[in-house]
Design a protein around this motif. Structure first.
Motif, PDB file in Angstrom:
ATOM      1  N   LYS A 437      29.193  20.510 -11.580  1.00  0.00           N
ATOM      2  CA  LYS A 437      29.881  20.427 -10.286  1.00  0.00           C
ATOM      3  C   LYS A 437      29.478  21.654  -9.495  1.00  0.00           C
ATOM      4  CE  LYS A 437      34.640  19.798  -8.546  1.00  0.00           C
ATOM      5  NZ  LYS A 437      34.268  20.105  -7.201  1.00  0.00           N
ATOM      6  N   SER A 438      29.050  21.436  -8.281  1.00  0.00           N
ATOM      7  CA  SER A 438      28.619  22.561  -7.459  1.00  0.00           C
ATOM      8  C   SER A 438      29.830  23.288  -6.898  1.00  0.00           C
ATOM      9  CB  SER A 438      27.745  22.032  -6.314  1.00  0.00           C
ATOM     10  OG  SER A 438      27.603  23.006  -5.334  1.00  0.00           O
ATOM     11  N   ARG A 439      29.598  24.539  -6.506  1.00  0.00           N
ATOM     12  CA  ARG A 439      30.689  25.240  -5.826  1.00  0.00           C
ATOM     13  C   ARG A 439      30.941  24.607  -4.457  1.00  0.00           C
ATOM     14  NH1 ARG A 439      28.017  30.039  -7.263  1.00  0.00           N
ATOM     15  NH2 ARG A 439      28.742  30.813  -9.248  1.00  0.00           N
ATOM     16  N   ARG A 440      29.858  24.013  -3.929  1.00  0.00           N
ATOM     17  CA  ARG A 440      30.020  23.322  -2.641  1.00  0.00           C
ATOM     18  C   ARG A 440      30.871  22.079  -2.839  1.00  0.00           C
ATOM     19  NH1 ARG A 440      24.284  23.206  -1.398  1.00  0.00           N
ATOM     20  NH2 ARG A 440      24.618  21.130  -0.508  1.00  0.00           N
ATOM     21  N   GLU A 441      31.772  21.858  -1.920  1.00  0.00           N
ATOM     22  CA  GLU A 441      32.733  20.766  -2.100  1.00  0.00           C
ATOM     23  C   GLU A 441      32.030  19.406  -2.178  1.00  0.00           C
ATOM     24  OE1 GLU A 441      36.979  19.543  -0.191  1.00  0.00           O
ATOM     25  OE2 GLU A 441      35.878  21.292   0.573  1.00  0.00           O
ATOM     26  N   ASN A 442      32.523  18.565  -3.058  1.00  0.00           N
ATOM     27  CA  ASN A 442      32.030  17.183  -3.180  1.00  0.00           C
ATOM     28  C   ASN A 442      30.605  17.063  -3.690  1.00  0.00           C
ATOM     29  OD1 ASN A 442      34.504  16.484  -2.108  1.00  0.00           O
ATOM     30  ND2 ASN A 442      33.702  16.401  -0.012  1.00  0.00           N
ATOM     31  N   GLN A 443      30.044  18.125  -4.256  1.00  0.00           N
ATOM     32  CA  GLN A 443      28.673  18.086  -4.759  1.00  0.00           C
ATOM     33  C   GLN A 443      28.689  18.069  -6.280  1.00  0.00           C
ATOM     34  OE1 GLN A 443      25.609  18.182  -3.296  1.00  0.00           O
ATOM     35  NE2 GLN A 443      26.373  18.090  -1.207  1.00  0.00           N
ATOM     36  N   TRP A 444      28.007  17.105  -6.852  1.00  0.00           N
ATOM     37  CA  TRP A 444      27.971  16.941  -8.303  1.00  0.00           C
ATOM     38  C   TRP A 444      26.528  16.825  -8.773  1.00  0.00           C
ATOM     39  CZ3 TRP A 444      32.814  16.777 -10.704  1.00  0.00           C
ATOM     40  CH2 TRP A 444      33.901  16.614  -9.848  1.00  0.00           C
ATOM     41  N   ALA A 445      26.332  16.962 -10.091  1.00  0.00           N
ATOM     42  CA  ALA A 445      24.975  16.824 -10.625  1.00  0.00           C
ATOM     43  C   ALA A 445      25.032  16.189 -12.006  1.00  0.00           C
ATOM     44  CB  ALA A 445      24.306  18.190 -10.718  1.00  0.00           C
ATOM     45  N   GLY A 446      23.963  15.542 -12.368  1.00  0.00           N
ATOM     46  CA  GLY A 446      23.880  14.942 -13.699  1.00  0.00           C
ATOM     47  C   GLY A 446      22.493  14.380 -13.929  1.00  0.00           C
ATOM     48  N   TYR A 447      22.341  13.694 -15.056  1.00  0.00           N
ATOM     49  CA  TYR A 447      21.016  13.174 -15.423  1.00  0.00           C
ATOM     50  C   TYR A 447      21.029  11.663 -15.585  1.00  0.00           C
ATOM     51  CZ  TYR A 447      19.313  17.879 -16.080  1.00  0.00           C
ATOM     52  OH  TYR A 447      18.920  19.171 -15.851  1.00  0.00           O
ATOM     53  N   LEU A 453      17.096  14.818 -12.883  1.00  0.00           N
ATOM     54  CA  LEU A 453      18.271  15.500 -12.344  1.00  0.00           C
ATOM     55  C   LEU A 453      18.644  14.846 -11.022  1.00  0.00           C
ATOM     56  CD1 LEU A 453      20.262  17.925 -12.271  1.00  0.00           C
ATOM     57  CD2 LEU A 453      18.429  19.214 -11.138  1.00  0.00           C
ATOM     58  N   VAL A 454      19.947  14.547 -10.869  1.00  0.00           N
ATOM     59  CA  VAL A 454      20.428  13.930  -9.629  1.00  0.00           C
ATOM     60  C   VAL A 454      21.531  14.805  -9.056  1.00  0.00           C
ATOM     61  CG1 VAL A 454      21.403  11.868  -8.566  1.00  0.00           C
ATOM     62  CG2 VAL A 454      19.978  11.649 -10.620  1.00  0.00           C
ATOM     63  N   ASN A 455      21.348  15.251  -7.829  1.00  0.00           N
ATOM     64  CA  ASN A 455      22.404  15.954  -7.102  1.00  0.00           C
ATOM     65  C   ASN A 455      23.004  14.965  -6.114  1.00  0.00           C
ATOM     66  OD1 ASN A 455      22.067  18.762  -8.109  1.00  0.00           O
ATOM     67  ND2 ASN A 455      20.029  18.486  -7.258  1.00  0.00           N
ATOM     68  N   PHE A 456      24.321  14.802  -6.163  1.00  0.00           N
ATOM     69  CA  PHE A 456      24.893  13.763  -5.312  1.00  0.00           C
ATOM     70  C   PHE A 456      26.263  14.174  -4.776  1.00  0.00           C
ATOM     71  CE2 PHE A 456      28.138  11.931  -8.131  1.00  0.00           C
ATOM     72  CZ  PHE A 456      27.767  12.480  -9.343  1.00  0.00           C
TER      73      PHE A 456
END
Ligand code: SF4
Length: 486
Positions: A437-447, A453-456
């Motif tokens: 989970k990014s520090r930026r709001e609503n930003q997530w990551a996974g594989y 790698l997907v940032n979404f």
């Protein structure tokens, strides 16, 4: 070369990006015992070191070393030690070393030198892993403040070795390599709550001329399918949904038990365990990679759409000098086999540039192989000689600047291939195991299953550890960008 043996890492890709330096963590025994069914914690131990018992564990190298450190941490935690984040806070300082990097031993000794004074404060210092195996008891001569030298094949004996240290013994070693006792440790403290590493084969019987693994990790030994499946059931019961089977040549697996499972059969059996949603494996040797593995992936969606198949060079002449046991043409037949599968399978590789005798024409063959194979990612390295390897006696005549030039050309070419391949996924919907989970709001990551790698973006409050669908909206050479498709 298998990923676990990579030299001098200059990474371009996104796949298998688990190279972490100096990882440390702190986890309580209560949490550990809750997560690790089947373990045998010996919390009643109260020796003098355990009474002081804090440890700092620093890990260098590959996924196998990462997993070894998980086992070491598990053994220590089960004996009542507490893990801390700095060497200063620790009574026991351990380095799990990797000898693949250039001047690895020198760097370890230099790091150990920094802790010479700390030993006077009563701290106990140990060296684990490949450099421990390679340098052996010489470490005591060069760094007399070290009390423990232990190679990876001896971690099962760590409790006995710790007991010796706790009893005040200042020179404890575990340096056997030819042992079947590699796999079963008292307890494993896993670092990732959703994906578990599982070593199924240790050591290596190949003899690639640049590689120190056969020397440091010993001959090939496979773990029994019964023990592997038992642990996978335990992992599933603990909530792990992804397992990654590990080995320097994971697909050379030979079940030592009468059941005699082939690697492809083992993959299917692991995927069949209730609760397991993804099965990965790394690293495969091209010579042992057969159609049955592709057929297993085709028939079982839980087997991930990804094969890491190190090629090392596109020139048959260089492959022969490396003692890689296949030609360019034979390797490309395996690539065709994978690319012809009924569903797309991501393909990644390792490449060494500047191996002794590699001409410009050889290097051009490697570049043309990138065109042919269309890798989804690669790890690329400049050759540098390693102790205890046959290529040490070869003339390392290619100047460093030329190696760097070749590496940059290779990486530029691969970056463009990845950019195009990733952009082609725009508009598709992919399944992602959310791991960040990014520090930026609503930003997530996974594989993805193909290990992209997907940032979404997502408005959801909690997604960690869940599988979600993401619509791909854009891509870079190293990642996909997207939005949660609810
Ligand atoms: S010797 Fe074994 S571990 Fe080393 S590169 Fe060759 S196959 Fe991989």
């Amino acid at each position: 070369m298998q990923r676990a043996a990579r030299p001098h890492c200059e990474r371009t890709g996104v796949v298998n990006c688990d190279l972490r330096m100096g990882k440390s963590f702190d986890i309580g025994l209560q949490q550990l015992t809750r997560r690790e069914a089947g373990a045998r914690p010996d919390v009643s131990f109260a020796g003098p070191l355990a009474a002081r018992g804090t440890f700092f564990l620093e890990t260098f190298g590959c996924q196998m070393n990462d997993h070894d450190s998980e086992k070491v941490a598990g053994v220590l935690l089960s004996r009542g030690y507490r893990q801390v984040e700095t060497p200063e806070a620790a009574s026991l300082i351990l380095y799990n070393t990797c000898s693949i990097r250039e001047k690895a031993a020198q760097k370890v000794f230099s790091r150990l030198g920094e802790y010479r004074e700390k030993q006077k404060d009563g701290k106990i210092i140990g060296v684990l892993g490949c450099v421990a195996q390679q340098e052996g008891e010489d470490i005591f001569e060069r760094a007399p403040w070290v009390s423990l030298v232990c190679g990876s094949a001896s971690y099962r004996k760590l409790p006995e070795m710790l007991a010796e240290l706790e009893a005040g013994n200042h020179r404890v070693t575990g340096l056997d390599t030819d042992t079947d006792e590699t796999f079963e440790t008292e307890m494993t403290r896993r670092d990732n709550p959703w994906r578990a590493y599982l070593t199924i084969i240790e050591g290596c019987d190949k003899a690639c001329s640049y590689c120190v693994v056969p020397y440091t990790r010993g001959p090939e030994r496979s773990r029994s399918s019964e023990a592997i499946l038992r642990e996978v059931h335990q992992l599933a019961a603990l909530g792990y949904s992804e397992v990654q089977l590990l080995g320097q040549t994971v697909n050379s697996y030979r079940d030592p038990r009468p059941r005699g499972m082939r690697f492809s059969e083992l993959l299917l059996a692991v995927a069949d365990v209730p609760g397991i949603r993804r099965v990965r494996f790394t690293t495969s040797h091209p010579s042992d990679f057969g159609q049955d593995i592709v057929a297993a992936i085709e028939s079982e969606p839980k087997l991930c759409d990804h094969v890491h198949l190190p090629v090392q060079s596109g020139s048959t002449k260089v492959l022969q000098a490396m003692q890689r046991t296949y030609s360019r043409e034979e390797y490309l037949e395996k690539v065709d086999m994978i690319r012809s599968a009924k569903r797309p399978i991501a393909l990644t590789t390792d490449i060494i540039v500047g191996f002794p005798g590699e001409t410009e024409a050889d290097f051009e063959e490697t570049l043309s192989l990138l065109e042919d194979a269309q890798y989804d990612s690669l790890f690329s390295f400049k050759y540098s000689p390693r102790p205890n390897t046959p290529s040490l006696s070869m003339n390392d005549s290619i100047p460093e600047e030329e190696k760097s030039r070749r590496l940059a050309v290779l990486q530029d070419k691969q970056r463009e291939i990845q950019r195009v391949r990733n952009l082609a996924l725009t508009g598709e919907t992919v399944e992602v195991l959310v791991s960040g989970k990014s520090r930026r709001e609503n930003q997530w990551a996974g594989y993805t299953t193909s290990h992209r790698l997907v940032n979404f973006t997502s408005q959801a409050h909690e997604l960690l550890g869940t599988y979600v669908h993401v619509r791909v909206t854009d891509a870079t050479p190293n990642s996909l960008l997207g939005e949660h498709a609810v």
